[in-house]
Scaffold this motif. Structure first.
Motif, PDB file in Angstrom:
ATOM      1  N   LEU A  28       0.810  -1.214   0.000  1.00 17.47           N
ATOM      2  CA  LEU A  28       0.000   0.000   0.000  1.00 17.47           C
ATOM      3  C   LEU A  28       0.844   1.266   0.000  1.00 17.47           C
ATOM      4  O   LEU A  28       0.550   2.229  -0.695  1.00 17.47           O
ATOM      5  CB  LEU A  28      -0.911   0.021   1.233  1.00 17.47           C
ATOM      6  N   VAL A  29       1.894   1.269   0.783  1.00 14.88           N
ATOM      7  CA  VAL A  29       2.571   2.524   1.125  1.00 14.88           C
ATOM      8  C   VAL A  29       3.916   2.690   0.418  1.00 14.88           C
ATOM      9  O   VAL A  29       4.173   3.707  -0.217  1.00 14.88           O
ATOM     10  CB  VAL A  29       2.749   2.621   2.659  1.00 14.88           C
ATOM     11  N   CYS A  30       4.793   1.735   0.574  1.00 19.11           N
ATOM     12  CA  CYS A  30       6.181   1.899   0.099  1.00 19.11           C
ATOM     13  C   CYS A  30       6.610   0.713  -0.732  1.00 19.11           C
ATOM     14  O   CYS A  30       7.565   0.008  -0.388  1.00 19.11           O
ATOM     15  CB  CYS A  30       7.128   2.083   1.280  1.00 19.11           C
ATOM     16  N   ASN A  31       5.931   0.455  -1.812  1.00 13.76           N
ATOM     17  CA  ASN A  31       6.256  -0.708  -2.632  1.00 13.76           C
ATOM     18  C   ASN A  31       7.369  -0.353  -3.598  1.00 13.76           C
ATOM     19  O   ASN A  31       7.196   0.445  -4.512  1.00 13.76           O
ATOM     20  CB  ASN A  31       5.020  -1.180  -3.399  1.00 13.76           C
ATOM     21  N   ASP A  89      -3.881  -5.697  -8.483  1.00 16.16           N
ATOM     22  CA  ASP A  89      -4.663  -4.650  -9.161  1.00 16.16           C
ATOM     23  C   ASP A  89      -4.076  -4.235 -10.495  1.00 16.16           C
ATOM     24  O   ASP A  89      -4.630  -3.371 -11.184  1.00 16.16           O
ATOM     25  CB  ASP A  89      -4.804  -3.427  -8.254  1.00 16.16           C
ATOM     26  N   GLY A  90      -2.947  -4.808 -10.873  1.00 19.52           N
ATOM     27  CA  GLY A  90      -2.350  -4.497 -12.161  1.00 19.52           C
ATOM     28  C   GLY A  90      -1.570  -3.205 -12.221  1.00 19.52           C
ATOM     29  O   GLY A  90      -1.011  -2.866 -13.283  1.00 19.52           O
ATOM     30  N   GLU A 140      -0.900   6.307  -3.611  1.00 16.50           N
ATOM     31  CA  GLU A 140      -2.124   7.113  -3.536  1.00 16.50           C
ATOM     32  C   GLU A 140      -3.324   6.316  -4.047  1.00 16.50           C
ATOM     33  O   GLU A 140      -4.390   6.282  -3.423  1.00 16.50           O
ATOM     34  CB  GLU A 140      -1.960   8.387  -4.363  1.00 16.50           C
ATOM     35  N   LYS A 141      -3.154   5.715  -5.212  1.00 17.19           N
ATOM     36  CA  LYS A 141      -4.250   4.964  -5.801  1.00 17.19           C
ATOM     37  C   LYS A 141      -4.619   3.750  -4.947  1.00 17.19           C
ATOM     38  O   LYS A 141      -5.799   3.452  -4.729  1.00 17.19           O
ATOM     39  CB  LYS A 141      -3.880   4.514  -7.219  1.00 17.19           C
ATOM     40  N   ARG A 142      -3.617   3.058  -4.455  1.00 16.85           N
ATOM     41  CA  ARG A 142      -3.889   1.834  -3.685  1.00 16.85           C
ATOM     42  C   ARG A 142      -4.534   2.144  -2.335  1.00 16.85           C
ATOM     43  O   ARG A 142      -5.437   1.426  -1.890  1.00 16.85           O
ATOM     44  CB  ARG A 142      -2.602   1.033  -3.497  1.00 16.85           C
ATOM     45  N   ILE A 143      -4.064   3.172  -1.665  1.00 16.52           N
ATOM     46  CA  ILE A 143      -4.640   3.512  -0.370  1.00 16.52           C
ATOM     47  C   ILE A 143      -6.099   3.944  -0.540  1.00 16.52           C
ATOM     48  O   ILE A 143      -6.974   3.521   0.222  1.00 16.52           O
ATOM     49  CB  ILE A 143      -3.813   4.630   0.308  1.00 16.52           C
TER      50      ILE A 143
END
Length: 803
Positions: free
Chosen positions: A196-199, A209-210, A223-226
């Protein structure tokens, strides 16, 4: 997006996975220095590093803290204690992420030592955290609660597993066997925060999610994932305006702390903090927030059955040694509770090694795909060492105790006697077994209780180096008895007589002889074994077709069983893809639709012994995956018990394998229930479990029991802890609480497997022997039944003494 602000509480930690990424000693040093680095970061913050303000750390397991406190210099220790008290470092009362192999006493004592070690600093541990593992024995809740824990953060890894209650990211009260209530957050994967944060990695693991294939910066992806994560939770009626998210410094096990996380938090909150806020917290801090929320929390009671229990089946030989060590430690503690004979430090060191072996990591990460890799073999041997060291120290403890009570070395100048000690808090009837290379001049003897002069039944068998002296003993709780030998006259010489029942080739196979022999109490032949308790029948090709309970007049093999009693069943799955992929695609099944299955066929029956105490027969089987396979049946004449030793020479195979023994038993009464004993609890599988938990297999302590209002049928499992329930073919997985999941079902001893695609030991080849015992008990009390299992697995201590 809702107008109400939503908070992601980040729990920053390092997942303790000992032996998965590197050898154990190096991982220990890593975790010690991770804590030092955290202290350096906090010191920098307090010295004015404002961009890191808000940074917090959680020690996932107390083992890391223990090793840090043992080795760090005083300045680091002082700072560590200061930051724990200030709430900038969080503690977990969980010692390590465990399997269900460990017994309750060892688990409880270890947690107690962890908690007590912090009392000198006036620090109370109230929360625990686990990561990766998929469950716990029900007694784990009591071990935590009774040592001061009130909260548990569970970060389940659903790799070949699942979370309970059919739902994650939710709290519940877990009611223990003793009625204690532990507040649990049934959480997400322990690295969900890294996605979510620091990938910083180019693959997707828990979030598919691609976005990895989009041309996005790390911040834009976050941003998008969170936003999507919070939106989906709300769409699924998540009742809270917050959720915990665990995160490590990098998306790896045994990883360091990272200040990049707090820097990201500040940057993100500056843009989105009015709608979604990120905040680092400790475990205690999160549970304080949870307790303040005005949402009713449900209560559930039952075993949290572990989907990862099957790892113990990939190292059956070492697990056998481990379980022997655990029993010896129990016996030593029973007979020397204060350590006056053996030294209290022996208890602590043995428990440490038992805990360390039972930790959840079952080998190096590439054990399946690179079984030749030096780290694979090195880490397998390193892990085995903990079980072997535990067995060595527990064995030394037992030797000290038996020597204290009278054991001596052999001597040609003194008279041979025997001693027996009951380690249990309840009376037992058992067969004492003492091995000797010589009988020291004795040939025809009787054995007497020393104190009473009463002659007791005995039987002298043989093993490779000499004799096995077996004596029937009856002992009160923790009682000790001595036995002496008395020479008797040689029996009269036999002659041909007027009836040649034994023909000139030396065989006596007349039916009338078998009938006459049975009238003396028992008979054993190539076709049946019978005494006053049981009638066991076996047939060529089919195996053990009947075990009849003569006391209650009941057949003990279910009439609906697919397999005969103790029939060995071998499975192997042809690899159509790769060794890794074939296993991955099995999912929660541990096998595939195309798995090949071979049912053992009985080829031979050889009578081995028949004496005053027991009859013994070897049943030889044809079984794929083995070069030799047999069952050694020992039926006792004064105890309603049958020992079954499964002896086989396993071939070396790289493909996924399973080996089972069928246990198709019943008391014969309609009102029976099936019970098992696991760490700290006795419960009914598929009934006394959390909803949504595993119903296909279980890791036991002393065994299992069919309990009716009339009698108990006990299956003791001293060597192999795993059992499988239901259909052993690949099937749709049903969870506890779903329709068609019944307490009474097919049961199998799951002897071994090499299923997992990463870190199970792949090579199961070699010579093996594992014991199972079948016992009758006329009690309708299930606790009494499991005392019988305990006494069977942990027998009377026996020794010789030359006086």
């Amino acid at each position: 997006m809702s107008e109400q602000k939503f908070t992601l509480y980040l729990i920053h930690h390092s997942h303790t996975d000992i032996g998965y990424t590197d050898y154990q000693e190096k991982i220990e040093l890593h975790h010690i220095n991770y804590i030092k680095e955290v202290i350096d970061i906090l010191n920098a913050i307090h010295a004015g590093k404002t961009k890191w303000e808000g940074f917090k750390w959680n020690c996932e397991s107390f083992w890391c803290v223990e090793k840090f406190l043992e080795t760090a210099d005083q300045s680091y220790i002082d700072d560590f204690i200061k930051y724990v008290k200030s709430g900038e470092i969080g503690l977990s009362g969980n010692y390590l992420n465990m399997t269900e192999l460990v017994d309750y006493t060892v688990l409880n004592n270890t947690i107690a030592r962890s908690v007590n070690s912090m009392e000198r600093y006036s620090i109370q541990i109230t929360s625990a955290m686990t990561a990766d593992i998929n469950g716990y024995g029900w007694g784990y809740a009591d071990a935590l609660y009774e040592n001061g824990m009130r909260n548990l953060m569970s970060c389940i890894h659903t790799h070949h597993g699942y979370h309970p209650l059919f739902k994650k990211q939710m709290p519940f009260y877990w009611q223990s066997p003793k009625g204690n209530k532990l507040l649990v957050w049934n959480g997400e994967h322990y690295l969900i925060g890294n996605e979510l944060v620091c990938n910083e990695y180019d693959y997707e693991y828990t979030i598919h999610d691609g976005l990895m294939h989009e041309h996005l910066s790390s911040f834009e992806m976050a941003e998008k994932r969170i936003e999507a994560y919070v939106r989906v939770l709300r769409e699924q009626q998540h009742p809270y305006d917050f959720v915990p998210v665990s995160i490590s410094g990098i998306m790896r096990d045994n990883s360091p702390a990272s200040t990049k996380i707090i820097e990201f938090i500040h940057e993100y909150n500056a843009i989105h903090g009015q709608e979604i806020e990120l905040q680092m917290v400790t475990l205690d801090e999160f549970f304080d927030i949870l307790n303040q929320a005005e949402v009713e929390i449900p209560t559930y009671s039952g075993d949290w059955t572990d989907w990862w229990a099957d790892g113990v089946g990939s190292t059956p030989n070492i697990v056998q040694h481990y379980r022997e060590a655990s029993r010896k430690l129990y016996a030593a503690r029973q007979l020397d509770p204060d350590g006056k004979i053996i030294g209290k430090e022996v208890f602590d060191s043995t428990e440490y090694n038992l805990m360390f072996y039972a930790e959840h990591t079952w080998g190096y990460s590439s054990s399946i795909v690179e079984p030749w890799h030096p780290n694979v073999n090195k880490l397998d041997l390193r892990k085995s060492l903990f079980a072997l060291k535990a067995n060595e120290s527990a064995s030394r403890a037992i030797n000290k105790i038996t020597y204290f009570h009278g054991e001596t070395p052999t001597s040609v100048h003194k008279e041979l006697t025997f001693g027996a000690i009951n380690p249990h808090d309840f009376p037992v009837i058992d067969v004492l077994n003492v091995s000797l290379e010589s009988l020291f001049g004795h040939k025809h003897v009787e054995i007497l209780e020393k104190d009473t002069g009463q002659v007791v039944p005995h039987q002298i068998g043989h093993y490779a180096r000499g004799y096995e002296v077996n004596i029937l003993v009856k002992l009160d709780a923790k009682q000790k008895k001595s036995y002496v030998i008395r020479d008797i006259a040689e029996p009269p010489l036999i002659s041909a007589g007027n009836c040649a029942k034994i023909a000139v080739e030396g065989v006596n196979d007349l039916a009338t002889t078998y009938t006459e022999t049975l009238q003396t109490g028992s008979v054993v032949t190539p076709y049946k074994l019978e005494n006053k308790f049981f009638r066991i029948q076996y047939e060529e090709g089919q195996g053990i077709t009947s075990i009849y309970d003569k006391i209650n007049g009941k057949e003990l093999i279910k009439p609906t069983s697919k397999f005969s009693a103790f029939t060995p069943i071998y499975e192997v799955t042809p690899v159509k893809t790769t060794q890794y992929e074939e296993r991955r695609l099995m999912g929660r099944n541990r096998k595939a639709v195309h798995t090949q299955r071979d049912i053992g066929k009985l080829l031979s029956a050889t009578v081995l012994e028949d004496g005053l105490l027991y009859s013994r027969v070897e049943l030889g089987y044809q079984l794929k995956g083995t070069n030799a396979s047999s069952l050694i049946l020992t039926a006792y004449k004064e105890i309603p018990r049958i020992d079954v030793d499964f002896r086989f020479h396993k071939t070396s195979v790289w493909e996924p394998e399973n080996l089972y023994l069928a246990l198709p038993f019943t008391t014969g009464y309609d009102n029976e229930e099936f019970w098992v004993e696991k760490t700290g609890t006795i419960f009914r599988p598929r009934i006394d479990q959390l909803p949504g938990t595993c119903t296909d297999f279980y890791a036991l302590q002393d065994g299992m029991c069919y309990q009716s209002s009339n009698s108990s049928l006990i299956i003791a499992t001293p060597d192999t802890p795993l059992i499988a329930m239901g259909d052993i073919k690949s099937h749709e997985i049903k969870l506890c609480g779903e329709e068609g999941v019944n307490n009474i079902d097919d049961v199998y001893a799951w002897v071994m497997n090499n299923f997992w695609e990463t870190n199970f030991k792949v090579d199961l080849g070699g010579f093996h022997q594992y014991r199972y015992s079948l016992l009758l008990n006329d009690s309708n009390n299930v606790d009494e039944a499991f005392k019988t299992a305990k006494a069977t697995n942990c027998p009377v201590l026996g020794y010789y003494s030359f006086i």
